[in-house]
Motif scaffolding. Structure first.
Motif, PDB file in Angstrom:
ATOM      1  N   UNK A 317     -19.746 -40.139  14.366  1.00 54.23           N
ATOM      2  CA  UNK A 317     -18.406 -39.870  14.875  1.00 54.23           C
ATOM      3  C   UNK A 317     -18.291 -40.536  16.243  1.00 54.23           C
ATOM      4  N   UNK A 318     -17.206 -40.265  16.955  1.00 56.34           N
ATOM      5  CA  UNK A 318     -17.003 -40.883  18.259  1.00 56.34           C
ATOM      6  C   UNK A 318     -16.676 -39.844  19.312  1.00 56.34           C
ATOM      7  N   UNK A 319     -17.098 -40.131  20.527  1.00 56.56           N
ATOM      8  CA  UNK A 319     -16.679 -39.367  21.705  1.00 56.56           C
ATOM      9  C   UNK A 319     -15.730 -40.263  22.482  1.00 56.56           C
ATOM     10  N   UNK A 320     -14.505 -39.822  22.705  1.00 53.33           N
ATOM     11  CA  UNK A 320     -13.448 -40.639  23.277  1.00 53.33           C
ATOM     12  C   UNK A 320     -13.232 -41.853  22.370  1.00 53.33           C
ATOM     13  N   UNK A 321     -12.843 -42.985  22.944  1.00 48.56           N
ATOM     14  CA  UNK A 321     -12.701 -44.204  22.163  1.00 48.56           C
ATOM     15  C   UNK A 321     -13.986 -45.009  22.284  1.00 48.56           C
ATOM     16  N   UNK A 322     -14.147 -46.014  21.418  1.00 44.18           N
ATOM     17  CA  UNK A 322     -15.383 -46.803  21.455  1.00 44.18           C
ATOM     18  C   UNK A 322     -15.582 -47.468  22.814  1.00 44.18           C
ATOM     19  N   UNK A 323     -14.476 -47.882  23.447  1.00 47.22           N
ATOM     20  CA  UNK A 323     -14.574 -48.569  24.741  1.00 47.22           C
ATOM     21  C   UNK A 323     -14.994 -47.641  25.874  1.00 47.22           C
ATOM     22  N   UNK A 324     -14.870 -46.327  25.662  1.00 48.51           N
ATOM     23  CA  UNK A 324     -15.180 -45.368  26.724  1.00 48.51           C
ATOM     24  C   UNK A 324     -16.284 -44.393  26.340  1.00 48.51           C
ATOM     25  N   UNK A 325     -16.864 -44.564  25.134  1.00 51.10           N
ATOM     26  CA  UNK A 325     -17.756 -43.547  24.594  1.00 51.10           C
ATOM     27  C   UNK A 325     -19.059 -43.399  25.374  1.00 51.10           C
ATOM     28  N   UNK A 326     -19.476 -44.432  26.113  1.00 51.27           N
ATOM     29  CA  UNK A 326     -20.765 -44.364  26.795  1.00 51.27           C
ATOM     30  C   UNK A 326     -20.685 -43.658  28.144  1.00 51.27           C
ATOM     31  N   UNK A 327     -19.489 -43.335  28.581  1.00 57.74           N
ATOM     32  CA  UNK A 327     -19.352 -42.647  29.860  1.00 57.74           C
ATOM     33  C   UNK A 327     -19.349 -41.140  29.662  1.00 57.74           C
ATOM     34  N   UNK A 328     -19.847 -40.420  30.659  1.00 57.39           N
ATOM     35  CA  UNK A 328     -19.812 -38.954  30.607  1.00 57.39           C
ATOM     36  C   UNK A 328     -18.646 -38.412  31.433  1.00 57.39           C
ATOM     37  N   UNK A 329     -17.784 -39.305  31.902  1.00 53.57           N
ATOM     38  CA  UNK A 329     -16.619 -38.856  32.640  1.00 53.57           C
ATOM     39  C   UNK A 329     -15.661 -38.124  31.706  1.00 53.57           C
ATOM     40  N   UNK A 330     -14.862 -37.202  32.253  1.00 55.64           N
ATOM     41  CA  UNK A 330     -13.847 -36.540  31.419  1.00 55.64           C
ATOM     42  C   UNK A 330     -12.889 -37.559  30.825  1.00 55.64           C
ATOM     43  N   UNK A 331     -12.376 -37.259  29.659  1.00 52.33           N
ATOM     44  CA  UNK A 331     -11.421 -38.140  29.010  1.00 52.33           C
ATOM     45  C   UNK A 331     -10.140 -38.231  29.828  1.00 52.33           C
ATOM     46  N   UNK A 332      -9.769 -39.456  30.183  1.00 55.94           N
ATOM     47  CA  UNK A 332      -8.512 -39.673  30.904  1.00 55.94           C
ATOM     48  C   UNK A 332      -7.320 -39.211  30.067  1.00 55.94           C
ATOM     49  N   UNK A 333      -7.392 -39.415  28.767  1.00 52.60           N
ATOM     50  CA  UNK A 333      -6.306 -39.023  27.868  1.00 52.60           C
ATOM     51  C   UNK A 333      -6.149 -37.510  27.829  1.00 52.60           C
TER      52      UNK A 333
END
Length: 383
Positions: A317-333
């Motif tokens: 599955x994915x955490x956030x989008x693929x372009x942002x998945x490697x960060x542990x920052x909160x989701x901007x969205x």
């Protein structure tokens, strides 16, 4: 391993693989060359442009091939502002755009341009009146994503485009169509869309190829110089085999859209029912969800922990989008939607593809149940 991350990238369609292989083997010419080999490649390139145009309902001269939607979005946003000669230096966009639009706008701000970022409602949908209310006399561009790549919220781009053109036809309207094309019907002409971005690898095509629809009369500043390819908007030798394969993928996606949407909606409803069974999970419920995306949060746990637990159980599955998945920052969205940090750091996205079945949703449900049972004792602890 069950792959439920098709919003990030899809398996390449077998017919597309065969097409790319055949063209690679038979055509080595540079389409800009004037000898026979080059002209044969040029004919393939222009035929591919015609196929894409037919799939989108536009003119072939309005198709510009790029390396993918990230480049298309950059060209649309930056190219529009840098190419304006009428003094308009303002953009209206949303707080929930893909990073390639959002960061392009941030970069333009550093150059002295002005950007208004419209906030979404709690369900992740932007209201047309708020977009239109942000338009000023010096607005050059409005950019709104069709389907949010994280939550699957469908944005009212048709209504925004129609009203925008009635208000001021000189304001250009850009839509990032990556997650919508092939899943939702959208008439570019009726919606008043001037610029439309797509990526082939989201709909069974190869990675590294995308397109930007640039409607007749729209002027852009090229971001890549050094040649006259793509009507002077994108210098560099075109990747003919991949473009031919991408054209086939775009055609197949357009032709199969109604059936695909119906099938995916049924599978999505099944997956949504399974998520709702777990009190520890909070389902993200847009007013108008895309048929292929299910999003939820597991407040108290990090997205990566949930993701890797599901992976251990045989599900991708994915955490956030693929372009942002490697960060542990909160989701901007999710933050823009008003979610607190516990929710904004624990989002998970399931995304469906053409090959998924009800049996695979059942297996996904079993894995989710095991993951929730395994992780529930750790909910709320620092990790």
């Amino acid at each position: 391993m069950l792959n439920f991350d098709h919003a990030a990238s899809t398996p390449v369609h077998p017919d597309v693989i065969r097409t790319i292989s055949e063209v690679t083997e038979a055509h080595s010419g540079n389409p800009s060359s004037i000898h026979r080999g080059g002209q044969a490649a040029s004919r393939l390139l222009e035929r591919s442009r015609e196929v894409c145009a037919a799939a989108l309902g536009v003119q072939s001269a309005e198709i510009v091939f790029t390396s993918g939607a990230t480049e298309s979005n950059n060209l649309a946003v930056k190219g529009m502002l840098l190419g304006r000669v009428d003094g308009r230096r303002h953009i209206v966009t949303t707080q929930i755009e893909h990073a390639s639009v959002y960061e392009s706008c941030r970069q333009l701000e550093s150059f002295g341009f002005e950007v208004t970022y419209v906030a979404p409602e709690a369900d992740g949908t932007v209201r047309p009146e708020r977009i239109l209310g942000a338009v000023r006399k010096d607005t050059a561009l409005v950019s709104v994503i069709h389907v949010n790549n994280e939550t699957g919220a469908v944005q009212p781009v048709e209504e925004i485009g129609r009203q925008l053109k009635r208000r001021d036809a000189r304001v250009r309207f850009h839509v990032d169509g990556v997650q919508g094309f092939g899943r939702l019907a959208l008439g570019l002409n009726a919606a008043g869309i001037d610029l439309y971005s797509l990526s082939a690898h989201k709909i069974g095509g190869p990675r590294g190829v995308g397109l930007l629809v640039v409607r007749s009369g729209v002027r852009l500043f090229p971001l890549i110089s050094g040649g006259t390819q793509e009507s002077g908007l994108r210098a560099g030798t075109e990747n003919v085999p991949s473009i031919v394969g991408a054209a086939k993928a775009f055609r197949l996606a357009a032709e199969g859209q109604p059936e695909r949407a119906e099938r995916m909606n049924l599978l999505r409803e099944y997956a949504v029912r399974e998520v709702r069974k777990h009190k520890a999970l909070t389902l993200t419920e847009p007013a108008h969800p895309a048929p292929h995306i299910v999003h939820f949060t597991f407040p108290g746990l990090k997205s990566q922990v949930i993701l890797h637990t599901l992976e251990e159980l045989g599900v991708l599955v994915s955490a956030q989008s693929a372009c942002s998945a490697k960060t542990e920052k909160p989701s901007r969205v999710l933050e823009a939607m008003g979610r607190d940090r516990a929710h904004a750091t624990s989002g998970i996205r399931f995304s469906l593809g053409d090959g998924h079945t009800q049996e695979e949703i059942r297996l996904l449900s079993e894995a989710l149940e095991q993951a929730v049972s395994r992780l529930a004792p750790f909910e709320g602890r620092k990790r």
